[in-house]
Design a protein around this motif. Structure first.
Motif, PDB file in Angstrom:
ATOM      1  N   THR A   1       0.790  -1.256   0.091  1.00  0.00           N
ATOM      2  CA  THR A   1       0.031   0.145  -0.015  1.00  0.00           C
ATOM      3  C   THR A   1       0.814   1.282   0.036  1.00  0.00           C
ATOM      4  OG1 THR A   1      -0.212   0.027   2.396  1.00  0.00           O
ATOM      5  CG2 THR A   1      -1.988  -1.126   1.251  1.00  0.00           C
ATOM      6  N   SER A   2       2.140   1.310   0.461  1.00  0.00           N
ATOM      7  CA  SER A   2       3.012   2.489   0.625  1.00  0.00           C
ATOM      8  C   SER A   2       4.050   2.369   0.014  1.00  0.00           C
ATOM      9  CB  SER A   2       2.944   2.805   2.228  1.00  0.00           C
ATOM     10  OG  SER A   2       1.670   2.802   2.807  1.00  0.00           O
TER      11      SER A   2
ATOM     12  N   HIS B   1      -2.377   3.274  -2.666  1.00  0.00           N
ATOM     13  CA  HIS B   1      -2.030   4.405  -3.072  1.00  0.00           C
ATOM     14  C   HIS B   1      -2.329   4.772  -4.742  1.00  0.00           C
ATOM     15  CE1 HIS B   1       0.522   7.968  -4.321  1.00  0.00           C
ATOM     16  NE2 HIS B   1       0.642   8.203  -3.016  1.00  0.00           N
ATOM     17  N   VAL B   2      -2.482   5.695  -5.113  1.00  0.00           N
ATOM     18  CA  VAL B   2      -3.105   6.110  -6.466  1.00  0.00           C
ATOM     19  C   VAL B   2      -2.135   5.896  -7.547  1.00  0.00           C
ATOM     20  CG1 VAL B   2      -2.278   8.430  -6.689  1.00  0.00           C
ATOM     21  CG2 VAL B   2      -4.359   7.768  -8.194  1.00  0.00           C
TER      22      VAL B   2
ATOM     23  N   SER C   1      -0.271   3.115  -7.067  1.00  0.00           N
ATOM     24  CA  SER C   1      -0.322   1.712  -7.262  1.00  0.00           C
ATOM     25  C   SER C   1      -1.055   1.213  -8.544  1.00  0.00           C
ATOM     26  CB  SER C   1      -1.052   0.972  -6.083  1.00  0.00           C
ATOM     27  OG  SER C   1      -0.068   1.296  -4.942  1.00  0.00           O
ATOM     28  N   ARG C   2      -2.025   1.927  -8.966  1.00  0.00           N
ATOM     29  CA  ARG C   2      -2.789   1.889 -10.064  1.00  0.00           C
ATOM     30  C   ARG C   2      -2.010   1.997 -11.325  1.00  0.00           C
ATOM     31  NH1 ARG C   2      -8.296   1.114  -8.821  1.00  0.00           N
ATOM     32  NH2 ARG C   2      -8.600   1.576  -6.674  1.00  0.00           N
TER      33      ARG C   2
ATOM     34  N   TRP D   1      -7.780  -4.865  -2.459  1.00  0.00           N
ATOM     35  CA  TRP D   1      -7.162  -3.710  -1.655  1.00  0.00           C
ATOM     36  C   TRP D   1      -7.846  -2.307  -1.610  1.00  0.00           C
ATOM     37  CZ3 TRP D   1      -3.306  -4.664   1.700  1.00  0.00           C
ATOM     38  CH2 TRP D   1      -2.651  -6.012   1.381  1.00  0.00           C
ATOM     39  N   GLY D   2      -8.697  -2.101  -2.803  1.00  0.00           N
ATOM     40  CA  GLY D   2      -9.425  -0.697  -2.777  1.00  0.00           C
ATOM     41  C   GLY D   2      -8.832   0.535  -2.430  1.00  0.00           C
ATOM     42  N   SER D   3      -9.505   1.252  -1.653  1.00  0.00           N
ATOM     43  CA  SER D   3      -9.087   2.597  -1.258  1.00  0.00           C
ATOM     44  C   SER D   3      -7.569   2.477  -0.560  1.00  0.00           C
ATOM     45  CB  SER D   3      -9.998   3.305  -0.353  1.00  0.00           C
ATOM     46  OG  SER D   3     -10.209   2.692   0.671  1.00  0.00           O
ATOM     47  N   LYS D   4      -7.213   1.205   0.014  1.00  0.00           N
ATOM     48  CA  LYS D   4      -5.887   1.161   0.880  1.00  0.00           C
ATOM     49  C   LYS D   4      -4.931   1.490  -0.160  1.00  0.00           C
ATOM     50  CE  LYS D   4      -7.626  -1.911   4.298  1.00  0.00           C
ATOM     51  NZ  LYS D   4      -7.624  -3.308   4.994  1.00  0.00           N
TER      52      LYS D   4
END
Length: 343
Positions: free
Chosen positions: A191-192, A278-279, A281-282, A273-276
């Motif tokens: 996520t980060s 980071h943008v 990551s997409r 993971w959804g909103s978890k």
């Protein structure tokens, strides 16, 4: 006898009986000892409510036996201590001692630790952070702590908390791996941390971290939708590059199927993971998909055009709209050629 219980009643039953009567409003509230026995002129303000003194929670924990204890967060909160900061400090140590001796086990109390660190910083008491920082930089201090018999994993856990508090996710990740908290390390990486490393082409570092976690992948939920994606991307990409270099025209269908499966995992990972995530990551997943699609296009084929099955695979990839439009145009061209070809 106390509330009509027999003289030989076990202590845990007495405590549970009192707690039940307390919930029914049939007994007085347990008044903290520092109020009940303290001097009247210095007695702090206290009113009964949803929080009790930690002594009462310790009694409930004792009476709880092997059942799940649902009051841990309340028990170790500031509301369960006196107004004295040292009292709350002592509660924090009690929490560590009780967990160490196996009185309870919980994976979600790190928020309480962060709360304690926050209160120390508000009071100007940066002892914990300064100690962790000096220990991390001073080899002599580190060796001294090891010689004292303090597990190094404990210090790495403290450092992970320190780095996370200050927003250093990569520093927290490294120490979480060192202290063996691989589940949380997996979450922070996905996520980060991973996206920035991948998009900056720091692939060697991505491979190092993912390899360190791979040996324990069976301990980690959603491995295939997290760190496993990065490992499998490198493996799949390398395999496709090798086959393209060998000019193996018979591998196109196999490569297409491998890409189809991988793209499905990318799409599922985005949902799980959804909103978890980071943008970026997409953007990271899109870059993976585009690189594999480019290799799929370069894979030797027995026909001049890319087979329809490969194009359909590429249309399922999580890529930007402009890339998908390009794949769709290619698919329409191939489909038109099929319709116009001789039977």
């Amino acid at each position: 006898m106390w509330y009509q219980l027999s003289p030989d009643t076990p202590l845990d039953i007495i405590i549970r009986s009192y707690d039940q009567l307390l919930g029914e409003g049939k007994v007085p509230y347990p008044v903290p000892v520092y109020i009940d026995e303290g001097p009247l002129d210095e007695a702090p303000q206290w009113s009964s409510g949803d929080h009790f003194d930690i002594s009462f929670y310790l009694m409930l924990l004792h009476a709880n036996k092997d059942e799940k204890f649902g009051l841990l967060k309340t028990m170790f909160s500031a509301f369960s201590s006196s107004f004295d900061p040292l009292d709350y400090h002592f509660i924090w140590h009690q929490r560590s001692i009780l967990e160490a001796v196996g009185a309870f086990s919980s994976n979600d109390l790190h928020l309480l630790d962060l709360s304690f660190v926050y209160q120390l910083l508000c009071l100007g008491r940066e002892v914990l952070s300064q100690y962790c920082e000096s220990w991390s930089r001073d080899d002599a201090q580190r060796q001294y702590i090891v010689e004292l018999g303090i597990p190094e994993e404990w210090m790495h856990e403290a450092l992970a908390l320190y780095h996370e508090y200050y927003g250093d996710k990569q520093g927290a990740l490294e120490n979480l791996i060192q202290c063996g908290n691989r589940k949380k390390a997996h979450t922070i990486f996905v996520t980060s941390v991973a996206h920035s490393m991948f998009l900056s082409s720091n692939h060697q570092e991505v491979w190092r971290i993912t390899s360190a976690l791979e040996n324990h992948k069976y301990e980690i939920a959603d491995w295939d939708l997290g760190v496993g994606i990065y490992i499998d991307f490198y493996v799949l990409k390398n395999s496709m590059q090798e086959r393209n270099a060998m000019d193996d025209s018979g591998s196109l269908e196999e490569m297409s199927e491998s890409c189809r499966s991988f793209f499905g995992r990318l799409n599922k990972s985005l949902l799980v993971w959804g909103s978890k995530l980071h943008v970026e990551s997409r953007a990271c997943y899109s870059k993976m998909a585009e690189e594999l699609c480019a290799l799929l296009v370069d894979t030797p084929s027995e026909t001049l055009n890319l087979p329809m099955g490969c194009l359909l695979t590429m249309l399922n990839a999580p890529v930007p709209d402009e890339s998908r439009s390009s794949y769709l145009q290619d698919a329409l061209s191939v489909f038109t050629e099929i319709l116009c070809s001789d039977p």
